[in-house]
Scaffold this active site. Structure first.
Site, PDB file in Angstrom:
ATOM      1  N   ARG A 149       0.857  -1.185   0.000  1.00 46.96           N
ATOM      2  CA  ARG A 149       0.000   0.000   0.000  1.00 46.96           C
ATOM      3  C   ARG A 149       0.897   1.240   0.000  1.00 46.96           C
ATOM      4  NH1 ARG A 149      -2.032  -3.582   3.946  1.00 46.96           N
ATOM      5  NH2 ARG A 149      -4.118  -4.391   3.474  1.00 46.96           N
ATOM      6  N   LYS A 173      -1.780  -2.859   8.046  1.00 47.73           N
ATOM      7  CA  LYS A 173      -2.910  -2.413   8.860  1.00 47.73           C
ATOM      8  C   LYS A 173      -2.962  -3.178  10.171  1.00 47.73           C
ATOM      9  CE  LYS A 173      -5.910  -0.888   5.079  1.00 47.73           C
ATOM     10  NZ  LYS A 173      -7.216  -1.100   4.399  1.00 47.73           N
ATOM     11  N   HIS A 242      -2.319   2.268  -5.844  1.00 43.49           N
ATOM     12  CA  HIS A 242      -3.138   1.080  -5.608  1.00 43.49           C
ATOM     13  C   HIS A 242      -3.327   0.274  -6.889  1.00 43.49           C
ATOM     14  CE1 HIS A 242      -4.885  -0.404  -1.946  1.00 43.49           C
ATOM     15  NE2 HIS A 242      -5.906  -0.924  -2.616  1.00 43.49           N
ATOM     16  N   ARG A 245      -0.629  -2.117  -7.022  1.00 43.01           N
ATOM     17  CA  ARG A 245      -0.942  -3.223  -6.091  1.00 43.01           C
ATOM     18  C   ARG A 245      -1.880  -4.223  -6.784  1.00 43.01           C
ATOM     19  NH1 ARG A 245      -1.306  -4.472  -0.492  1.00 43.01           N
ATOM     20  NH2 ARG A 245      -3.377  -5.006   0.285  1.00 43.01           N
ATOM     21  N   HIS A 268      -3.781  -9.144   3.497  1.00 44.75           N
ATOM     22  CA  HIS A 268      -5.223  -9.170   3.744  1.00 44.75           C
ATOM     23  C   HIS A 268      -5.532 -10.060   4.935  1.00 44.75           C
ATOM     24  CE1 HIS A 268      -6.277  -8.063  -0.699  1.00 44.75           C
ATOM     25  NE2 HIS A 268      -6.061  -6.997   0.052  1.00 44.75           N
ATOM     26  N   TYR A 277      -9.503 -10.624  -6.869  1.00 42.31           N
ATOM     27  CA  TYR A 277      -8.502 -10.685  -7.921  1.00 42.31           C
ATOM     28  C   TYR A 277      -8.669 -11.912  -8.801  1.00 42.31           C
ATOM     29  CZ  TYR A 277      -6.371  -6.856  -5.441  1.00 42.31           C
ATOM     30  OH  TYR A 277      -6.165  -5.642  -4.846  1.00 42.31           O
TER      31      TYR A 277
END
Length: 296
Positions: A149, A173, A242, A245, A268, A277
């Protein structure tokens, strides 16, 4: 409990007056509520007190069949929820027909990606013979090699980087960390940047990527530089961090990577987030099939 009987238009006016008095809604919002409510009552043929869940569902189904957008249907449902909650409170109806009612799910747009040829053109855009161009090549290669990210890449410090082993420790995150391989192209670009040009800028921080004044490179600056190099590479589509990414994940799956591995590399927490994806890859395969198969 005695129900108050009134015409739909009178009831709508009373609801809108209450919404304006209680919540101070703007005139445009009140107008939109009025349109949605008049549209709803124009589609059903039963009194207010007799409206059930079935009428609300049929109204949504009719709009879907007509081709209305999911967003506009969900907006109308939100308006109906507020209207019927008020109508129960004001004793116009006994039960709220929208209680616990789920609307149609909005389709999530597939993330945009880049083709392999676009990636090659983008990587070749910055000149590695001057400091900022060399830095930008390292930025682009790192983005595409790791799927990081933009906030993760902007914050990468020298201690997170191991060029000998060819890995980078990414802080994602929720403070979760993951180890991501760099690949030869990114390793080479980072080595050139760190050993030749970064020291010339006299950094005042320990971030890997710094500005011409030696300070940490901001996310906004990363966006700007990527857009600039995309234009230079002749890419008409919008290119942003992004999207690199997305390209990272899509190209891995296109070449046979396991979905769980891609999930781990992207950081994730939930596999369902990564699964989008697979749809991107399938849509690309279908497009290629249509273009190149004799009976496509």
């Amino acid at each position: 409990m005695l129900l108050m009987v009134a015409s739909p238009l009178t009831t709508i006016d009373a609801f809108l007056d209450a919404a304006w008095a209680e919540r101070g809604l703007a005139a445009n919002t009140l107008s939109a509520y009025r349109r949605d409510l008049i549209d709803f009552f124009g589609r059903i043929d039963v009194p207010l007190a007799a409206i059930t869940r079935a009428e609300v569902l049929e109204c949504m189904a009719e709009r879907l069949r007509r081709g209305d957008t999911v967003a506009s249907i969900l907006r109308q449902l939100s308006c109906l929820r507020q209207f019927f909650a008020w109508a129960v409170r004001e004793h116009h109806i006994r039960a709220d027909p929208t209680l616990d009612l789920e609307g149609p799910r909005a389709a999530h747009p597939l993330p945009g990606s880049l083709t392999s040829s676009q990636i090659e053109a983008l990587m070749a855009a910055p000149s590695v013979d001057e400091p900022l161009g060399c830095r930008d090549r390292a930025v682009l290669e790192t983005f595409y090699a790791t799927g990081m990210r933009v906030s993760e890449l902007a914050g990468v410090t020298l201690s997170q980087l191991n060029l000998v082993r060819g890995v980078i420790r990414v802080r994602g995150k929720g403070g979760r960390e993951r180890l991501v391989p760099l690949g030869e192209a990114a390793q080479d670009a980072l080595t050139l940047w760190l050993h030749r040009f970064r020291p010339e800028l006299k950094p005042v921080c320990d971030q890997v990527f710094v500005s011409r004044t030696g300070r940490r490179l901001s996310r906004q600056a990363l966006w700007s530089r990527i857009r600039q190099h995309a234009r230079q590479a002749g890419i008409d589509d919008a290119v942003y961090p992004h999207r690199l990414r997305h390209a990272f994940a899509t190209h891995l799956l296109d070449h046979g990577a396991d979905l769980r591995v891609v999930q781990m590399l992207l950081g994730h927490a939930d596999l369902s987030t990564t699964q989008i994806y697979t749809h991107v890859s399938r849509s690309r395969l279908k497009k290629l099939h249509r273009q190149h198969h004799p009976r496509g």
